[in-house]
Structure formats: C-alpha cells, structure tokens
Scaffold this motif. Structure first.
Motif, PDB file in Angstrom:
ATOM      1  N   GLY A 180      19.916  73.119  78.699  1.00 29.43           N
ATOM      2  CA  GLY A 180      20.483  71.928  78.070  1.00 29.43           C
ATOM      3  C   GLY A 180      20.728  70.817  79.074  1.00 29.43           C
ATOM      4  O   GLY A 180      20.448  69.640  78.795  1.00 29.43           O
ATOM      5  N   GLU A 181      21.238  71.179  80.241  1.00 29.24           N
ATOM      6  CA  GLU A 181      21.420  70.182  81.296  1.00 29.24           C
ATOM      7  C   GLU A 181      20.078  69.591  81.705  1.00 29.24           C
ATOM      8  O   GLU A 181      19.956  68.379  81.944  1.00 29.24           O
ATOM      9  CB  GLU A 181      22.077  70.824  82.519  1.00 29.24           C
TER      10      GLU A 181
ATOM     11  N   HIS B 199      17.385  70.864  71.593  1.00 27.57           N
ATOM     12  CA  HIS B 199      17.264  70.458  72.992  1.00 27.57           C
ATOM     13  C   HIS B 199      18.593  70.559  73.744  1.00 27.57           C
ATOM     14  O   HIS B 199      18.784  69.864  74.740  1.00 27.57           O
ATOM     15  CB  HIS B 199      16.730  69.035  73.081  1.00 27.57           C
ATOM     16  N   GLY B 200      19.513  71.382  73.264  1.00 26.97           N
ATOM     17  CA  GLY B 200      20.737  71.586  74.016  1.00 26.97           C
ATOM     18  C   GLY B 200      21.944  70.907  73.419  1.00 26.97           C
ATOM     19  O   GLY B 200      21.986  70.569  72.238  1.00 26.97           O
ATOM     20  N   PHE B 201      22.935  70.682  74.260  1.00 28.40           N
ATOM     21  CA  PHE B 201      24.277  70.321  73.814  1.00 28.40           C
ATOM     22  C   PHE B 201      24.582  68.830  73.840  1.00 28.40           C
ATOM     23  O   PHE B 201      25.589  68.390  73.277  1.00 28.40           O
ATOM     24  CB  PHE B 201      25.305  71.002  74.726  1.00 28.40           C
ATOM     25  N   SER B 202      23.760  68.047  74.508  1.00 32.61           N
ATOM     26  CA  SER B 202      24.134  66.648  74.743  1.00 32.61           C
ATOM     27  C   SER B 202      24.136  65.853  73.446  1.00 32.61           C
ATOM     28  O   SER B 202      23.531  66.249  72.440  1.00 32.61           O
ATOM     29  CB  SER B 202      23.182  65.994  75.741  1.00 32.61           C
TER      30      SER B 202
ATOM     31  N   ALA C  56      20.674  65.171  72.318  1.00 36.51           N
ATOM     32  CA  ALA C  56      19.953  66.342  71.828  1.00 36.51           C
ATOM     33  C   ALA C  56      20.426  66.777  70.450  1.00 36.51           C
ATOM     34  O   ALA C  56      19.647  67.319  69.659  1.00 36.51           O
ATOM     35  CB  ALA C  56      20.119  67.492  72.817  1.00 36.51           C
ATOM     36  N   GLN C  57      21.704  66.557  70.161  1.00 38.48           N
ATOM     37  CA  GLN C  57      22.283  67.045  68.917  1.00 38.48           C
ATOM     38  C   GLN C  57      22.003  66.091  67.756  1.00 38.48           C
ATOM     39  O   GLN C  57      22.912  65.605  67.075  1.00 38.48           O
ATOM     40  CB  GLN C  57      23.787  67.256  69.094  1.00 38.48           C
TER      41      GLN C  57
ATOM     42  N   ASP D 153      10.132  70.224  76.487  1.00 36.21           N
ATOM     43  CA  ASP D 153      11.264  71.145  76.587  1.00 36.21           C
ATOM     44  C   ASP D 153      10.683  72.557  76.561  1.00 36.21           C
ATOM     45  O   ASP D 153      10.382  73.106  75.511  1.00 36.21           O
ATOM     46  CB  ASP D 153      12.226  70.912  75.424  1.00 36.21           C
TER      47      ASP D 153
END
Length: 447
Positions: free
Chosen positions: A112-113, A139-142, A145-146, A233
């Motif tokens: 995610g980073e 694509h992760g937590f950002s 991405a969300q 990704d």
C-alpha cells in the motif's frame, strides 16, 4: 503464553475484534497460533490446509526452513539499523535483475505504501494532479487508493465512489474511474483529461480477472501517447506469475512497478521500481523543486530483506513456476467440474497459483460482472469448506509451492463435500443476483 479464557476480553481492545479485513465466510475472525508449510492451526488446536497464506505473502508456505534459517542468522546480527545494509542491497540487485522495467528500486513498508509513493512520483515527474484507476481494483489504504474498489451503487464513469469515510472531497475530485478491460471507455476518458493526468494505476491481473487480449497493450500506448506514467500494481502478481511478475508474463512494461507480499518472505515489505529518470526524484539528500520524499523507519529492514532474498532464491530454481501453474490450473478445472456437476452456474478464474470462484453464468471481465454472482450461496458453500478443514475466506485462494498432491486433493474434496450438502437445495440457491456488498460472503478487497 496465550490463555484462551481471556480471548473475548482481549478482542474488545481491537475495533471489531480483529486485525484485518478478512473474515471467515460466516463473518467470524479466526485466532491463528501456528503455521507450518501449507497448514495453519487455530487456538483450539484445529489445523487447516491454508489457502489464505498471509493474504498471499507466503508463496513458500509457513515457516519455510530456508527462510527461517536465514532470518535467524540475521536476527543474531541485529533487527534494524536505519541504514544501508547488505541484505537490502542484495535483494535490490535481485529484483532489478528480474523485473523487466526496473532500473532502480526503493523499499518501503508495504504494498500500500508503494502505491502511494508511486503516485507521488508520477505527480512530481509530470507536474499533473489527476489519477486514473479501474473500478474494482484494490491499491491499498491511501485516500487515492480507496476509490471505487467495492462501490455498492456504482456511479457513472468516470466519477469515483470512496470506499471509506474520511476521504476529502478534494481527493475524489482528482480521481477518474473506468471499467477494467474496456479499452474504448478508457481511451475516451484518458483523452478527455490527458493534460491533467499524472498516472494510470492498474492491477495487470485485477484481483483475479485476467486482462482481455490487447487491453494492457492499448493502455501502454495511451500512456505513452499522452505522457502519462503507467503504474503496475504488482503487489499480488509480483513474483507470483513468474520472476518477471505480470509484466513478464503478459509482455507489457510499465513505467513504475509496485511490489509487496512475496518480496518480504512473510515480513513487512514493499518497494517501487522504475527507470532512473523517475526514481532519482526520490534520491535521499538531494533537494530540488521536484524531489519526492520516500523514507521510513523500517525501509529496507535487514530482517525483511533477508526473508525476501531467501524466498527469491527458492523461486529461482528450475520447475518452480511450472509447479505453481500446474496446481493452480488443476484446482480451477476441478472446481469448475464440481460446480458444473451440481448444475450451478460458475466462473472459476485466476492465473497461476491464484484462484477465485464466482457463482454466475456471466463471463467475468470487470467489477460489475462480479455483482451478478450469488454471494449468499458462495458464502454458504465456503462456510462448509472451512468446516471441512480448509482455511479460506471465500474470496481469493492462494496456493504455495509446498502444497502437496495430498493437500490439493483435500482442498478439492472439501469443496465437493460442501456441495454435496447443498445439492438438494440447488434449485433454490443456484440462481444469480445476490448483490450484497461488504457483508459476509460478499465481495471485499484486501490483499
């Protein structure tokens, strides 16, 4: 020592009583205490054949002897230095050697980073602000991405729908969304916003959905034509579909690649790779108006990089990927036959050692196709699969190099037995159209 009598009390210390998004098909959160090879044990002592594998991080299974030996040796030398170290240099060299588009690499703490840093690099190198992604991708937590990973009521393209509360409207305004595998819609949206688009980010294998012929090629051409950074990704596909990841498997090179999971060998790890012309913007100690901050306390941690290096050394051996693809395709085929034999519409998809079941007669090419699946029935089947000794969330299933023929037979037999228990009711539950989102048995995005 863990005392099971304190379990409920300790669970209350965690929001929702768990650590991660994944749950069992009945919604419960398992407490796992040990893993070895292809198996995992819960706090009651019951063992399962593991098809979760740390959300795909453990392609060599749990506690692989060579990984554990290397890690134990490194722990004796220290666990972190906040400095350059030999295992990080060796892993960097190995990854750059294998990943077709890589000239330089920078490590970080998670996949995610890595995506967050890659998007920052794309903005810096282009001077543009907008990001383009595909509906249903994770694509992760950002905040960026969300967006539209699991939209419950998908809006018209290219408008995104945040997957979480707490995302500023200003972020939503900089994200554009299109359907995966629809090159025509993608081209129209990109062309209309090209002068403001910094990056197109894509899972080349989106969750378990394969790209249609020509889709990734067309995406590469669009990004090149408009000066947009193409970000792959490959947190899931990196070193899972081959030593060159999805870009090697499909023969398409991105500008930036995000890695995670396998490269940490079961320890926290992420990385961004790409050409020097972009990666040098993250050079430490060099400040310009386009310099990109990319640093963290545990970046390139020697324990994680040691585990990753030991894992790659095993994956480099002859026959490894032939075996991983063999067991993956075998399970996909036997599951299709089982559902077909029960008269249940199904799509069993994926690539290599990654499998996902959708109970629908509709071919799955994008996220909205998955909404035609009968998620209630799948949850009912998967719940019985777990009861038959297979650890699965009912979503993606991962296989490892150490799953034996006996393990594979047990996985298939667990699904067969689960279907046997439901066959008398198939006329009631084999239809399509249960569209519940983010509830037990419904589509979720994680890992």
């Amino acid at each position: 020592m863990f005392d099971p009598r304190t379990l409920d009390q300790r669970r209350r210390l965690l929001p929702g009583g768990g650590l991660v998004l994944g749950t069992l098909p009945d919604g419960t959160k398992p407490l796992m205490v040990r893993g070895a090879g292809p198996r995992i044990w819960d706090h009651t002592g019951r063992d399962f054949v593991d098809c979760v594998l740390g959300s795909g991080a453990l392609i060599l299974g749990h506690a692989h002897p060579e990984v554990m030996k290397a890690v134990s040796r490194q722990i004796g030398e220290g666990t972190t230095y906040y400095a350059l170290n030999p295992p990080a240099l060796a892993l960097a060299e190995r990854i750059v050697h294998h990943v077709p588009s890589a000239e330089q690499i920078q490590f970080c703490g998670s996949g995610g980073e890595a995506v967050g840093y890659a998007l920052r690099l794309a903005r810096a190198v282009t001077g543009r602000q907008k990001i383009f992604k595909f509906e249903g991708a994770f694509h992760g937590f950002s905040d960026y991405a969300q967006m539209s990973g699991v939209p419950s009521d998908p809006p018209c393209y290219p408008v995104p729908q945040p997957d979480t509360a707490g995302v500023p409207q200003e972020v939503s305004d900089t994200v554009l969304v299109a359907p995966f595998n629809d090159l025509g819609a993608t081209a129209r949206i990109i062309s209309g916003h090209a002068d403001r688009l910094a990056a197109v980010v894509v899972e080349p294998l989106q969750r378990a959905i394969s790209p249609e012929p020509g889709f990734l090629e067309g995406l590469r051409k669009l990004c090149t034509r408009h000066g947009i950074v193409l970000v792959f990704d490959e947190v899931v596909t990196g070193f899972r579909l081959g030593l060159g990841g999805a870009q090697g498997y499909y023969g398409i090179s991105p500008d930036l690649t995000c890695l995670g999971k396998i490269i940490g060998g079961g320890f926290p790890m992420g990385a961004v790779t790409g050409p020097r012309s972009i990666m040098e913007l993250a050079a430490h100690g060099r400040r310009t108006d386009r310099s990109v901050f990319m640093s963290g306390t545990l970046n390139g941690n020697p324990v994680s990089t040691t585990a990753g290096l030991a894992t790659l050394e095993v994956l480099e051996r002859p026959g490894v990927y032939a075996r991983l693809f063999e067991i993956g395709e075998s399970l996909r085929q036997t599951l299709r036959e089982s559902f077909d034999g029960a008269g249940i519409p199904n799509q069993v998809i994926g690539a290599g050692p990654l499998i996902q079941v959708f109970l629908t007669g509709r071919r799955i090419v994008d996220y909205r196709d998955t909404l035609t699946a009968n998620w209630d029935f799948l949850a009912a089947v998967a719940q019985r699969v777990v009861a038959n000794g297979i650890f699965t969330t009912g979503q993606k299933m991962y296989l490892s190099l150490v799953h034996s023929e006996e393990d594979m037979a047990q996985i298939w037999q667990a699904w067969e037995k689960a279907l046997d228990g439901l066959r008398p009711h198939k006329q009631r539950i084999s239809g399509e159209g249960s569209h519940r989102i983010n509830t037990s048995g419904a589509p979720t995005v994680a890992g």
